[in-house]
Write a protein that holds these residues in place. Structure first.
Motif, mmCIF file in Angstrom:
data_model
loop_
_atom_site.group_PDB
_atom_site.id
_atom_site.type_symbol
_atom_site.label_atom_id
_atom_site.label_comp_id
_atom_site.label_asym_id
_atom_site.label_seq_id
_atom_site.Cartn_x
_atom_site.Cartn_y
_atom_site.Cartn_z
ATOM 1 N N ARG A 77 -16.077 42.568 -51.012
ATOM 2 C CA ARG A 77 -17.310 43.200 -51.503
ATOM 3 C C ARG A 77 -18.301 43.438 -50.366
ATOM 4 O O ARG A 77 -19.485 43.640 -50.620
ATOM 5 C CB ARG A 77 -17.963 42.379 -52.618
ATOM 6 C CG ARG A 77 -17.041 42.097 -53.802
ATOM 7 C CD ARG A 77 -17.769 41.401 -54.938
ATOM 8 N NE ARG A 77 -18.283 40.100 -54.597
ATOM 9 C CZ ARG A 77 -17.565 38.976 -54.564
ATOM 10 N NH1 ARG A 77 -16.271 39.007 -54.833
ATOM 11 N NH2 ARG A 77 -18.126 37.828 -54.249
ATOM 12 N N VAL A 98 -13.315 48.495 -47.652
ATOM 13 C CA VAL A 98 -14.562 48.171 -48.356
ATOM 14 C C VAL A 98 -15.747 48.282 -47.394
ATOM 15 O O VAL A 98 -16.799 48.847 -47.727
ATOM 16 C CB VAL A 98 -14.498 46.757 -48.953
ATOM 17 C CG1 VAL A 98 -15.776 46.425 -49.701
ATOM 18 C CG2 VAL A 98 -13.287 46.616 -49.857
ATOM 19 N N THR A 220 -13.118 44.360 -58.744
ATOM 20 C CA THR A 220 -14.477 43.819 -58.694
ATOM 21 C C THR A 220 -14.577 42.707 -57.671
ATOM 22 O O THR A 220 -15.528 42.642 -56.885
ATOM 23 C CB THR A 220 -14.890 43.296 -60.084
ATOM 24 O OG1 THR A 220 -14.919 44.390 -60.998
ATOM 25 C CG2 THR A 220 -16.260 42.630 -60.034
ATOM 26 N N GLY A 223 -13.686 44.395 -54.037
ATOM 27 C CA GLY A 223 -14.423 45.580 -53.614
ATOM 28 C C GLY A 223 -13.511 46.760 -53.336
ATOM 29 O O GLY A 223 -13.979 47.877 -53.100
ATOM 30 N N SER A 278 -16.527 37.553 -59.824
ATOM 31 C CA SER A 278 -15.171 37.975 -59.475
ATOM 32 C C SER A 278 -14.383 38.587 -60.620
ATOM 33 O O SER A 278 -13.157 38.678 -60.565
ATOM 34 C CB SER A 278 -14.410 36.773 -58.901
ATOM 35 O OG SER A 278 -15.058 36.321 -57.725
#
Length: 374
Positions: A77, A98, A220, A223, A278
């Motif tokens: 992320r 990401v 999620t 990322g 997460s």
């Protein structure tokens, strides 16, 4: 294809996150099992390990950071994570897309690097950062001497995303603090990035720590996007379930799935704990109506669990010689819940406010729409 209730998913998640009972794993084993811990707040990882492990002491992690066996760097992320040095080298190549997306679509910094030869920028920045660890401000100003028409902050941000930078001690050492200074992971650890780990291997590790989960959950957490093809390649070796909304869930064989009625003790979680960040659907751990009370624009609050679910937030208020744990529940607590939180809260204070001579716990309650101390 079996159906898994929200409560069943909760107990599986808690077990895999070492939150049903404290574990005897080492810090190294724990960091690798959890695939790192989100850690932009330095003390958060210490609290996260304390709440999961038996007899965890501050020096258990601090010494790993000093010995370069654990590092703090931007990973999943594009957020700062604490990982073992091996995982830093394994995971960074996998999540590079990401960080690329974060840089080139960043509303603040993308325009500031337009027209640059990023190969030159990275090479010049690497030499400066491996010469000596530097703060973001320092590296930005040095880069700006070479490219004066580009904002120092954008030049520094490009290095943060295009180079595998680690934050070096004393940043991250409990009770020490210090400015955030960075160098490259390869220079700090003394080994090259590991390009041999596959996305499939990373997804399996995610499921071992956070499953059962949907493909969207995996995206999620990481990322990354477009993981459906990766999951389809793994499907023959995975178990498949459905949740109460009909979503397809994947899991690794023989992963723990405790009974839904398994007791879950109260637990205090730090700010930014990955257990809350997460999954696309987080109702297995926090109700939708409570997310906005925890996940603010400027960060995520520290929370506590009752019966396995987030039931409020907490903070420690230090004074001259005392420390008060302020517990702010989302609703009214009964006496049994208060007693359980008090017992666990005193342990938290003994760990997180060891220097305070006096420890106290106060419960906030809603009175006329305001949060007041009761």
């Amino acid at each position: 294809m079996g159906l898994l209730s929200r409560r069943a998913l909760n107990r599986s998640l808690l077990d895999r996150q070492l939150l049903l009972r404290r574990s005897s794993l080492t810090v190294t084993q724990t960091l690798e099992h959890l695939v790192g811990m989100q850690a932009q707040v330095p003390e958060a990882a210490y609290i996260g390990l304390w709440t999961r492990l038996e007899n965890f002491m501050h020096d258990d992690l601090a010494q790993m950071l000093l010995d370069r066996r654990a590092v703090r760097m931007a990973l999943m992320r594009s957020t700062i994570h604490l990982t073992t040095e091996q995982d830093a080298l394994r995971l960074r190549p996998l999540v590079q897309p990401v960080l690329d997306r974060d840089l080139y679509k960043n509303s603040t910094h993308a325009k500031g690097i337009t027209g640059l030869d990023m190969g030159d920028v990275v090479a010049y920045g690497r030499a400066l950062l491996e010469e000596a660890p530097r703060t973001i401000k320092e590296i930005g100003e040095l880069m700006n001497h070479r490219w004066p028409e580009h904002p120092p902050s954008s030049l520094a941000y490009s290095l943060r995303n295009l180079l595998p930078l680690v934050q070096v001690p004393p940043r991250g050492i409990w009770g020490v603090g210090g400015q955030t200074r960075c160098t490259t992971a390869t220079h700090w650890i003394g080994r090259s990035l590991n390009d041999n780990t596959t996305l499939g291997e990373m997804i399996v590790r995610y499921l071992e720590a956070f499953g059962p989960a949907t493909t969207q959950d995996m995206q999620t957490w990481s990322g990354l996007t477009k993981l459906k093809e990766v999951v389809e390649g793994l499907r023959p070796n995975l178990l498949v379930y459905r949740d109460e909304d009909g979503q397809e869930l994947f899991d690794v064989p023989e992963a723990p799935q405790p009974d839904s009625d398994t007791p879950a003790p109260p637990r205090f979680l730090p700010k930014y704990d990955n257990v809350l960040a997460s999954h696309a659907n987080r109702t297995r751990i926090i109700a939708d109506q409570h997310r906005k009370l925890v996940m603010m624009k400027n960060g995520m609050k520290a929370t506590f669990l009752l019966d396995g679910f987030v039931c409020g937030t907490w903070k420690i208020v230090p004074e001259r010689s005392s420390a008060t744990l302020v517990v702010e529940p989302f609703g009214k607590l009964n006496l049994e819940e208060k007693n359980a939180l008090t017992e666990e809260g005193m342990k938290l204070l003994q760990f997180a406010a060891v220097e305070a001579a006096v420890h106290d716990i106060q419960f906030a309650s809603e009175t006329e729409g305001r949060q007041t101390i009761a």
